[in-house]
Design an enzyme around this catalytic site. Structure first.
Site, short mmCIF file in Angstrom:
data_model
loop_
_atom_site.label_atom_id
_atom_site.label_comp_id
_atom_site.label_asym_id
_atom_site.label_seq_id
_atom_site.Cartn_x
_atom_site.Cartn_y
_atom_site.Cartn_z
N HIS A 105 0.88 -1.19 0.00
CA HIS A 105 0.00 0.00 0.00
C HIS A 105 0.91 1.24 0.00
CE1 HIS A 105 -3.44 2.45 0.59
NE2 HIS A 105 -3.71 2.23 1.86
N ASP B 169 2.79 5.64 -6.56
CA ASP B 169 4.06 5.52 -5.84
C ASP B 169 5.28 5.36 -6.73
OD1 ASP B 169 3.08 5.77 -3.26
OD2 ASP B 169 2.37 3.70 -3.25
N HIS C 247 -2.34 -2.01 -9.67
CA HIS C 247 -3.29 -1.41 -8.73
C HIS C 247 -4.56 -2.25 -8.75
CE1 HIS C 247 -5.76 1.61 -6.73
NE2 HIS C 247 -4.62 2.15 -6.35
N1 ACO Z 1 4.78 -6.70 -10.33
C1 ACO Z 1 4.65 -7.90 -10.96
N2 ACO Z 1 3.51 -8.57 -11.06
C2 ACO Z 1 2.41 -8.00 -10.53
C3 ACO Z 1 2.46 -6.76 -9.88
C4 ACO Z 1 3.70 -6.10 -9.81
N3 ACO Z 1 3.82 -4.92 -9.22
N4 ACO Z 1 1.23 -6.44 -9.45
C5 ACO Z 1 0.43 -7.44 -9.81
N5 ACO Z 1 1.15 -8.40 -10.45
C6 ACO Z 1 0.63 -9.64 -11.06
C7 ACO Z 1 0.35 -10.69 -9.99
O1 ACO Z 1 1.49 -11.51 -9.79
C8 ACO Z 1 -0.80 -11.43 -10.61
O2 ACO Z 1 -0.29 -12.27 -11.64
P1 ACO Z 1 -0.95 -13.74 -11.87
O3 ACO Z 1 -2.34 -13.45 -12.36
O4 ACO Z 1 -0.07 -14.39 -12.87
O5 ACO Z 1 -0.94 -14.41 -10.53
C9 ACO Z 1 -1.61 -10.33 -11.31
O6 ACO Z 1 -0.65 -9.31 -11.63
C10 ACO Z 1 -2.71 -9.73 -10.45
O7 ACO Z 1 -2.11 -9.28 -9.22
P2 ACO Z 1 -2.82 -9.30 -7.81
O8 ACO Z 1 -1.77 -9.35 -6.74
O9 ACO Z 1 -3.89 -10.35 -7.79
O10 ACO Z 1 -3.53 -7.88 -7.83
P3 ACO Z 1 -4.14 -7.14 -6.59
O11 ACO Z 1 -5.21 -6.27 -7.10
O12 ACO Z 1 -4.48 -8.11 -5.50
O13 ACO Z 1 -2.90 -6.27 -6.02
C11 ACO Z 1 -1.34 -4.51 -5.75
C12 ACO Z 1 -2.74 -4.91 -6.27
C13 ACO Z 1 -1.18 -4.98 -4.28
C14 ACO Z 1 -1.23 -3.00 -5.78
C15 ACO Z 1 -0.27 -5.18 -6.66
O14 ACO Z 1 -0.40 -4.73 -7.99
C16 ACO Z 1 1.16 -4.94 -6.15
O15 ACO Z 1 1.63 -5.70 -5.29
N6 ACO Z 1 1.85 -3.89 -6.66
C17 ACO Z 1 3.17 -3.54 -6.17
C18 ACO Z 1 3.07 -2.77 -4.87
C19 ACO Z 1 2.57 -1.36 -5.10
O16 ACO Z 1 3.06 -0.64 -5.94
N7 ACO Z 1 1.61 -0.96 -4.25
C20 ACO Z 1 1.06 0.40 -4.27
C21 ACO Z 1 -0.34 0.41 -4.79
S1 ACO Z 1 -0.95 2.05 -4.84
C22 ACO Z 1 -1.30 2.39 -3.25
O17 ACO Z 1 -1.66 1.58 -2.46
C23 ACO Z 1 -1.15 3.74 -2.82
#
Ligand code: ACO
Length: 437
Positions: A268, A363, A307
């Site tokens: 987050h 971010d 996201h």
């Molecule tokens: N890098 C690589 N792969 C990713 C990323 C990433 N940053 N984000 C998602 N994925 C992939 C997952 O591995 C998944 O792949 P799969 O379908 O093969 O298993 C798919 O994309 C879907 O990802 P989920 O984790 O199910 O998506 P969710 O909506 O639950 O998570 C989140 C969203 C937590 C923001 C995620 O994208 C992430 O971890 N991003 C990196 C951390 C980040 O930048 N967080 C800030 C968000 S903005 C904020 O909160 C202010």
């Protein structure tokens, strides 16, 4: 006109049920009558991580994640970022309308009047180890404010709630600056009420021996815009935490401390710090392909990408990318921006990211700007928390006024063992070991 219905047929019983559709949704409780036998509890919806569950109605922030749209109280984020100050936007989020010039003057004065914290807070912060993470200090000091304002427990009074909201918006920068000064071993700086909200924050952070701190207008504007961009984002993890804690009638200080704790996580608000750590680790352009390979193999995440709601470019990231150049003109160019842009270019062309609709989020670029301004990575999430405070409070206020408010208490699907016979301790070794094998 009668409300439209959703008809569900239960194949176990061949019975049909009609659920009322309102605002493109059905009430989860309307599923409860669906059961195979009368003695059953009834049907639940299962939604880990609340990916498709609306926990409330809200009139604060609108997001269209597919189109990359973000609006506060109906106003596009781009216009607010360009034409408003943070305190103006804070007023809008809390009270629903943009302030008139006279209202804004009063509001700014009220905020300034509440900027100081009790002197004992300094002693409290002094108790932290020299290398304590500023987010840990912030979470704790915000919670500690609850002990200074026992009147905050009177959550039923709107006037009282407004006072607490004002205190929190005003004092968050002071607490954040004190946490920073403590980590640097520097004396705490009192607020300067001649400066704007953001300028005064810079004063409390960076004033040294000079009699009057003079902030750079360009950097103050950039920081103010960053606060606006972070001010609200509807039912994200930390805002939902604020609402969850608030739903138990806890006071706003402890509720907000919980929200700060949720923000701290690297998935987050902690992602801005994690992006910088990631860029440091990558170090050079040559390392990017092998890093992307590791991401695609699932060994790590590209921090600052992806996201839950945006499946398009995060509109906040676009604005941040633009203000980076203004900041660099004053501070000099942060070389990490080239690494980040190259990472973005490669990722946006790569099938892995395209298929999953992963774009830069708020971010991805914010940390690079913060670092250029002179912030240490540990402070990045603290800055996010200052901006988001008003969003948390606007949602808390909305919750307090919500006639449908109930304590947040999700259900579970229990998949553990059925009732079984208790095993006395002296018999466990033999009996339980044979069961576990
Ligand atoms: N890098 C690589 N792969 C990713 C990323 C990433 N940053 N984000 C998602 N994925 C992939 C997952 O591995 C998944 O792949 P799969 O379908 O093969 O298993 C798919 O994309 C879907 O990802 P989920 O984790 O199910 O998506 P969710 O909506 O639950 O998570 C989140 C969203 C937590 C923001 C995620 O994208 C992430 O971890 N991003 C990196 C951390 C980040 O930048 N967080 C800030 C968000 S903005 C904020 O909160 C202010």
């Amino acid at each position: 006109m009668p409300s439209p219905k959703l008809t569900i047929t239960d194949q176990r019983t061949d019975k049909a049920y009609e659920l009322t559709i309102e605002n493109s949704s059905v009430r989860a409780l309307d599923l409860r009558p669906i059961k195979e036998n009368p003695e059953e509890f009834g049907m639940l919806s299962y939604d880990p991580g609340y990916t498709n569950t609306a926990s409330c109605t809200s009139r604060i922030t609108f997001i269209d994640g597919d189109k990359g749209i973000l609006r506060y109280r109906g106003y596009p984020i781009e216009q607010l970022a360009e034409q408003c100050t943070y305190t103006e936007v804070a007023y809008l989020l809390l009270y629903g309308e943009l302030p008139t010039a006279a209202e804004l003057k009063v509001w700014n004065k009220e905020i300034k009047d509440h900027t100081m914290v009790h002197e004992n807070i300094k002693k409290f912060i002094d108790g932290f180890h020299y290398d304590a993470h500023p987010m840990g200090m912030l979470v704790s000091t915000v919670a500690a404010l609850s002990t200074y304002y026992p009147d905050a427990k009177n959550i039923g009074s709107r006037t009282n709630r407004r006072l607490q909201q004002l205190r929190l918006i005003s004092k968050m920068p002071t607490l954040a600056a004190y946490a920073y000064r403590h980590s640097q071993g520097l004396p705490y700086i009192y607020p300067d009420i001649e400066l704007s909200y953001t300028e005064n924050f810079m004063n409390m952070l960076w004033r040294r021996a000079e009699p009057k701190y003079e902030p750079s207008p360009v950097l103050a504007k950039a920081l103010d815009v960053l606060f606006i961009l972070h001010a609200d984002h509807e039912q994200n993890c930390s805002t939902s935490t604020m609402r969850t804690i608030g739903s138990s009638n806890a006071d706003p200080y402890v509720s907000l401390a919980g929200a700060c704790g949720a923000l701290y996580g690297p998935l987050h608000g902690g992602a801005n710090e994690a992006v910088l750590t990631m860029l440091d680790e990558i170090g050079s352009m040559e390392r990017i392909p092998s890093f992307i390979k590791e991401v695609k193999e699932g060994e790590r995440r590209l921090m600052g990408f992806g996201h839950r709601v945006y499946k398009n470019y995060d509109p906040r990231a676009k604005i941040i990318k633009k203000i980076a150049d203004d900041v660099f003109e004053i501070t000099g160019r942060n070389p990490k921006i080239e690494l980040a842009k190259e990472l973005e270019r490669i990722a946006l062309e790569d099938d892995y990211f395209v298929k999953r609709r992963l774009y830069p989020n708020v971010d991805f670029y914010s940390g690079i700007i913060y670092e250029a301004m002179g912030f240490k990575p540990e402070m990045f999430t603290v800055l996010f928390a200052i901006g988001r405070t008003v969003g948390w409070l606007a949602h808390w206020e909305e919750l307090m006024e919500d006639p449908e408010r109930r304590i947040a208490r999700p259900r579970q699907l229990y998949l553990g063992p059925n009732e079984r016979e208790f095993v006395p301790i002296e018999e466990r070794l033999g009996r339980l070991q044979s069961q576990r094998v």
